[in-house]
Design an enzyme around this catalytic site. Structure first.
Site, PDB file in Angstrom:
ATOM      1  CB  THR A 199      -0.812  -0.042   1.125  1.00  0.00           C
ATOM      2  OG1 THR A 199      -1.771  -1.076   1.202  1.00  0.00           O
ATOM      3  CG2 THR A 199      -1.401   1.123   1.753  1.00  0.00           C
ATOM      4  NE  ARG A 227      -9.967  -6.055   4.028  1.00  0.00           N
ATOM      5  CZ  ARG A 227      -9.016  -5.640   4.008  1.00  0.00           C
ATOM      6  NH1 ARG A 227      -8.574  -4.823   2.774  1.00  0.00           N
ATOM      7  NH2 ARG A 227      -7.793  -5.535   5.004  1.00  0.00           N
ATOM      8  N   GLY A 229     -10.543  -1.983   3.645  1.00  0.00           N
ATOM      9  CA  GLY A 229      -9.770  -2.111   4.673  1.00  0.00           C
ATOM     10  C   GLY A 229      -9.704  -0.694   5.182  1.00  0.00           C
ATOM     11  CG  ASP A 230      -6.035   0.380   7.107  1.00  0.00           C
ATOM     12  OD1 ASP A 230      -6.027  -0.161   6.268  1.00  0.00           O
ATOM     13  OD2 ASP A 230      -5.067   1.312   7.428  1.00  0.00           O
ATOM     14  CB  THR A 250       1.190   0.735   5.141  1.00  0.00           C
ATOM     15  OG1 THR A 250       1.059  -0.808   4.498  1.00  0.00           O
ATOM     16  CG2 THR A 250       2.395   0.785   5.614  1.00  0.00           C
ATOM     17  N   GLY A 251      -0.618  -1.455   6.473  1.00  0.00           N
ATOM     18  CA  GLY A 251      -0.620  -2.783   7.431  1.00  0.00           C
ATOM     19  C   GLY A 251      -1.867  -3.553   7.281  1.00  0.00           C
ATOM     20  N   GLY A 253      -5.416  -3.942   7.573  1.00  0.00           N
ATOM     21  CA  GLY A 253      -6.524  -3.003   7.718  1.00  0.00           C
ATOM     22  C   GLY A 253      -7.443  -3.325   8.814  1.00  0.00           C
TER      23      GLY A 253
END
Ligand code: ASP
Length: 334
Positions: A199, A227, A229-230, A250-251, A253
């Site tokens: 990301t 889905r 994510g964050d 980043t990671g 989410g």
């Protein structure tokens, strides 16, 4: 203006990331390492040129993210990972720290630069977030560049998906399985040592002291059922407020959404009156970890004075920054 009526300018600065995860030197070829560093530098140079000529932090973060979206190296735009249906569904967001205006798109499949669509949502619509077909229709109306599915096809991403497509697993594209830092449920880290990572995101402060943040992603390999994510969620994967800081995450989410990571860093600075570095460290290395998110990601963050914090709780994070003197610094490992 200062007390003598003289125009004062702020110190400008910019930081970018290209994803965090189990990025280990022994898993990387020298060529790939150079390629990643060069692309991070390209993104920093593009943003720096905007800031140096007096441009806004918003323009700087948008262009820096676009450079990385256009590269197949990163899991955003052109390099987006595949969903459970073998498609690329991208999420992006942007926020203006001066006005607290924000824009985001989620689950878009044909927008070449999702970060620019997020900016259009912020500036040309009364909304903050648009998803799927609606966001794509809006992007077309705004005359943004669209792309066919083939544009987003990348053989390595496709292989990543082939390995897990018949399972219930979802996969962070930028990690490999080391067995020790797995999240607690159905996520498998990428066992492929030469996989592509990340990301992308950018944070900046401009000469007027205005902050901005942007984040863009393809999400996680084999993600299902719409889905999200964050990354496109304001406050989770992206936040900017002139009073405190600008943050891009980043990671994994799900942990970042539940921890409201980006806003929490800002809130801790505002309410506890602590420094950027301290706030970012607490959220990434304590709060996320306590929730089970050890090894799952990191953030880049900047304050109005140009201080930069880039903590991550994973072995590596593609990251870099540039300050007023134009010296670009890029890093991968801890
Ligand atoms: N945060 C992104 C997501 O969960 C993934 C990433 O940062 O690589 O969608």
């Amino acid at each position: 203006m200062n007390i003598f009526g003289v125009m004062t300018t702020h110190k400008f600065a910019l930081a970018v990331h290209g994803g965090a995860g189990t990025i280990l030197k022994e898993s990387m070829t020298p060529e790939l390492e150079i390629a990643y560093k060069e692309k991070l530098k390209d993104a920093l140079d593009a943003g720096y040129n905007v800031l140096k000529s007096g441009g806004s932090s918003l323009d700087a973060v948008e262009i820096a993210v676009r450079v990385m979206e256009d590269s197949p190296l990163f899991n955003a735009g052109k390099g987006a990972v595949f969903t459970a249906e073998g498609k690329n569904e991208m999420d992006a967001s942007i926020m203006n720290g001066k006005t607290l205006e924000a824009g985001a798109v989620a689950g878009v499949t044909n927008i070449k630069n999702p970060v620019s669509a997020a900016r259009k949502v912020m500036e040309k619509s009364p909304h903050v977030m648009m998803t799927g077909k609606g966001a794509e229709k809006f992007a077309a109306e705004q005359k943004l560049e669209l792309a066919e599915p083939e544009y987003f096809f990348d053989s390595l991403r496709w292989e990543q998906w082939q390995k897990i497509k018949d399972s219930e697993k979802i996969q962070l594209d930028h990690s490999e399985d080391k067995g020790d830092v797995k999240p607690s449920f159905d996520v498998e880290f990428n066992p492929n040592p030469d996989s592509k990572f990340g990301t992308v995101g950018a944070v900046a402060v401009d000469i007027n002291g205005n902050l901005a943040a942007a984040t863009s992603t393809g999400g996680m390999t084999n993600k299902k059922f719409g889905r999200i994510g964050d990354s496109p969620i304001i406050g989770a994967g992206c936040y900017a407020n002139n009073k405190t800081c600008a943050v891009s995450c980043t990671g994994h989410g799900e942990y970042f959404i539940r921890s409201i990571v980006a806003y929490d860093i800002s809130a801790m600075m505002e309410y506890k009156n602590i420094s950027l570095q301290e706030a970012a460290d607490i959220v990434v290395n304590k709060k996320l970890v306590d929730l089970g998110g050890q090894g799952t990601g990191g953030v880049i963050a900047i304050d109005a004075h140009g201080n930069i914090a880039m903590p991550f709780n994973s072995p590596g994070m593609y990251r870099g920054f540039v300050k007023e003197n134009g010296e670009v610094e890029v890093f991968i490992y801890k």
